[in-house]
Design a protein around this motif. Structure first.
Motif, PDB file in Angstrom:
ATOM      1  N   PHE A   1       0.848  -1.184   0.000  1.00 44.13           N
ATOM      2  CA  PHE A   1       0.000   0.000   0.000  1.00 44.13           C
ATOM      3  C   PHE A   1       0.886   1.237   0.000  1.00 44.13           C
ATOM      4  O   PHE A   1       2.083   1.162   0.261  1.00 44.13           O
ATOM      5  N   GLN A   2       0.295   2.372  -0.316  1.00 41.26           N
ATOM      6  CA  GLN A   2       1.027   3.628  -0.305  1.00 41.26           C
ATOM      7  C   GLN A   2       0.776   4.373   1.002  1.00 41.26           C
ATOM      8  O   GLN A   2      -0.340   4.379   1.515  1.00 41.26           O
ATOM      9  N   ALA A   3       1.815   4.993   1.507  1.00 42.40           N
ATOM     10  CA  ALA A   3       1.718   5.687   2.785  1.00 42.40           C
ATOM     11  C   ALA A   3       2.341   7.077   2.662  1.00 42.40           C
ATOM     12  O   ALA A   3       3.561   7.197   2.584  1.00 42.40           O
ATOM     13  N   THR A   4       1.500   8.099   2.644  1.00 47.43           N
ATOM     14  CA  THR A   4       2.039   9.456   2.604  1.00 47.43           C
ATOM     15  C   THR A   4       2.629   9.847   3.951  1.00 47.43           C
ATOM     16  O   THR A   4       3.456  10.740   4.033  1.00 47.43           O
ATOM     17  N   THR A   5       2.188   9.162   4.994  1.00 45.69           N
ATOM     18  CA  THR A   5       2.675   9.454   6.338  1.00 45.69           C
ATOM     19  C   THR A   5       3.133   8.175   7.016  1.00 45.69           C
ATOM     20  O   THR A   5       2.429   7.165   6.986  1.00 45.69           O
ATOM     21  N   MET A   6       4.308   8.241   7.586  1.00 46.39           N
ATOM     22  CA  MET A   6       4.816   7.144   8.404  1.00 46.39           C
ATOM     23  C   MET A   6       5.244   7.721   9.746  1.00 46.39           C
ATOM     24  O   MET A   6       5.536   8.923   9.852  1.00 46.39           O
TER      25      MET A   6
ATOM     26  N   SER B   1       9.718   8.363  -0.950  1.00 46.66           N
ATOM     27  CA  SER B   1       8.678   7.822  -1.825  1.00 46.66           C
ATOM     28  C   SER B   1       7.473   7.440  -0.985  1.00 46.66           C
ATOM     29  O   SER B   1       7.503   7.500   0.240  1.00 46.66           O
ATOM     30  N   LEU B   2       6.412   7.036  -1.656  1.00 50.37           N
ATOM     31  CA  LEU B   2       5.181   6.678  -0.950  1.00 50.37           C
ATOM     32  C   LEU B   2       5.263   5.332  -0.244  1.00 50.37           C
ATOM     33  O   LEU B   2       4.317   4.930   0.431  1.00 50.37           O
ATOM     34  N   THR B   3       6.377   4.635  -0.412  1.00 49.36           N
ATOM     35  CA  THR B   3       6.496   3.322   0.217  1.00 49.36           C
ATOM     36  C   THR B   3       7.755   3.167   1.067  1.00 49.36           C
ATOM     37  O   THR B   3       7.997   2.102   1.614  1.00 49.36           O
TER      38      THR B   3
ATOM     39  N   SER C   1       5.746   2.780  11.670  1.00 46.57           N
ATOM     40  CA  SER C   1       4.371   2.417  11.353  1.00 46.57           C
ATOM     41  C   SER C   1       3.891   3.263  10.182  1.00 46.57           C
ATOM     42  O   SER C   1       4.442   4.320   9.900  1.00 46.57           O
ATOM     43  N   ALA C   2       2.857   2.776   9.540  1.00 48.29           N
ATOM     44  CA  ALA C   2       2.327   3.466   8.369  1.00 48.29           C
ATOM     45  C   ALA C   2       0.822   3.259   8.290  1.00 48.29           C
ATOM     46  O   ALA C   2       0.298   2.242   8.745  1.00 48.29           O
ATOM     47  N   ARG C   3       0.178   4.238   7.690  1.00 49.35           N
ATOM     48  CA  ARG C   3      -1.265   4.148   7.483  1.00 49.35           C
ATOM     49  C   ARG C   3      -1.528   4.115   5.992  1.00 49.35           C
ATOM     50  O   ARG C   3      -0.964   4.904   5.243  1.00 49.35           O
ATOM     51  N   ASP C   4      -2.365   3.188   5.563  1.00 46.08           N
ATOM     52  CA  ASP C   4      -2.729   3.086   4.163  1.00 46.08           C
ATOM     53  C   ASP C   4      -3.460   4.364   3.731  1.00 46.08           C
ATOM     54  O   ASP C   4      -4.532   4.678   4.252  1.00 46.08           O
ATOM     55  N   THR C   5      -2.870   5.093   2.806  1.00 44.95           N
ATOM     56  CA  THR C   5      -3.452   6.351   2.353  1.00 44.95           C
ATOM     57  C   THR C   5      -4.880   6.167   1.854  1.00 44.95           C
ATOM     58  O   THR C   5      -5.738   7.016   2.036  1.00 44.95           O
ATOM     59  N   GLY C   6      -5.125   5.019   1.237  1.00 39.73           N
ATOM     60  CA  GLY C   6      -6.468   4.785   0.700  1.00 39.73           C
ATOM     61  C   GLY C   6      -7.351   3.946   1.590  1.00 39.73           C
ATOM     62  O   GLY C   6      -8.436   3.546   1.178  1.00 39.73           O
ATOM     63  N   GLY C   7      -6.895   3.699   2.820  1.00 37.14           N
ATOM     64  CA  GLY C   7      -7.645   2.815   3.708  1.00 37.14           C
ATOM     65  C   GLY C   7      -8.253   3.518   4.896  1.00 37.14           C
ATOM     66  O   GLY C   7      -8.505   4.713   4.864  1.00 37.14           O
ATOM     67  N   ASP C   8      -8.477   2.754   5.992  1.00 36.26           N
ATOM     68  CA  ASP C   8      -9.095   3.344   7.181  1.00 36.26           C
ATOM     69  C   ASP C   8      -8.010   3.884   8.115  1.00 36.26           C
ATOM     70  O   ASP C   8      -6.876   4.089   7.716  1.00 36.26           O
TER      71      ASP C   8
END
Lengths: 116, 111
Positions: A28-33, A73-75, A95-102
């Motif tokens: 998944f892509q993560a704009t924030t980690m 990068s986004l990953t 840790s990371a949050r899925d940009t397109g997820g919950d």
């Protein structure tokens, strides 16, 4: 579920050297980690928020020149502990949050840093 | 200041002995409350997210509940493999999506 890969899992280094820890979101892509550190039998303390393409945001009391964060990068986000000293020995977790997820955060398996 | 307090700090149970872990919080505005499980030397593993008072979620022997001031993680008929540290974390409405963690409860289930 989403996977966050963190490497290395364990590193031992001499005092004064620098250590780089990588954190990758695999599917998944993560704009924030986020980078945490954890001392034995204690909880996770947030060190900094890593933002893709911009500067990281550090928590109060965390030295930004000592803990360099790059989120190129986004990953991928990296944490470099510069000129490490024994007091930097700790368990570091990303840790990371899925940009397109919950809203839930997925965590890496952690890196145990021991500075001699 | 946003605070999360977990109790007890450590808990030993016999296999099959049900109990509850507590997470009390004081935050400016709750966006979500998270429960994680952490094994020694590993990163936290996601269990539940709760968003509003009265919400409940279940997974196998675990059930999480939420009120306006606290959350409980109920463990029913635990097994030795449930031994781990259980972490509670809150996400506040303000604050760049970060999580504030409690200190955890170290749970040991004896066979």
């Amino acid at each position: 579920g989403a996977v966050v890969s963190q490497h290395p899992s364990r590193v031992i280094c001499k005092s004064g050297t620098s250590v780089k820890i990588e954190c990758r979101s695999l599917d998944f892509q993560a704009t924030t980690m986020f980078w945490y550190r954890q001392f034995p039998k204690q909880s996770l303390m947030l060190m900094a928020t890593s933002n893709e393409g911009s500067k990281a945001t550090y928590e109060q009391g965390v030295e930004k020149d000592k803990f360099l964060i790059n989120h190129a990068s986004l990953t991928l986000s990296t944490l470099t502990v510069t000129s490490a000293h024994p007091e930097d020995s700790s368990f570091y977790i990303c840790s990371a949050r899925d940009t397109g997820g919950d809203e839930k955060l997925f965590f890496g398996s952690g890196t145990q840093l021991s500075v001699l | 200041e946003d605070q999360v307090t977990q109790s007890p700090e450590a808990l030993r149970l016999q296999e099959g002995e049900s109990s509850s872990l507590n997470c009390s919080y004081t935050v400016s505005g709750l966006r979500g409350l998270f429960w994680y499980r952490q094994d020694p030397g590993k990163g936290p593993e996601f269990l539940f997210t709760l968003y509003s008072a009265g919400e409940e979620k279940e997974k196998e022997r675990l059930k999480a509940t939420l009120t306006k001031k606290e959350s409980f993680l109920h463990i029913t008929a635990p097994k030795p493999e449930d031994s781990a540290t259980y972490l509670c974390a809150v996400q506040v409405i303000q604050g760049a999506q970060k999580l504030v963690f409690g200190q955890g409860t170290r749970l040991t289930i004896n066979p």
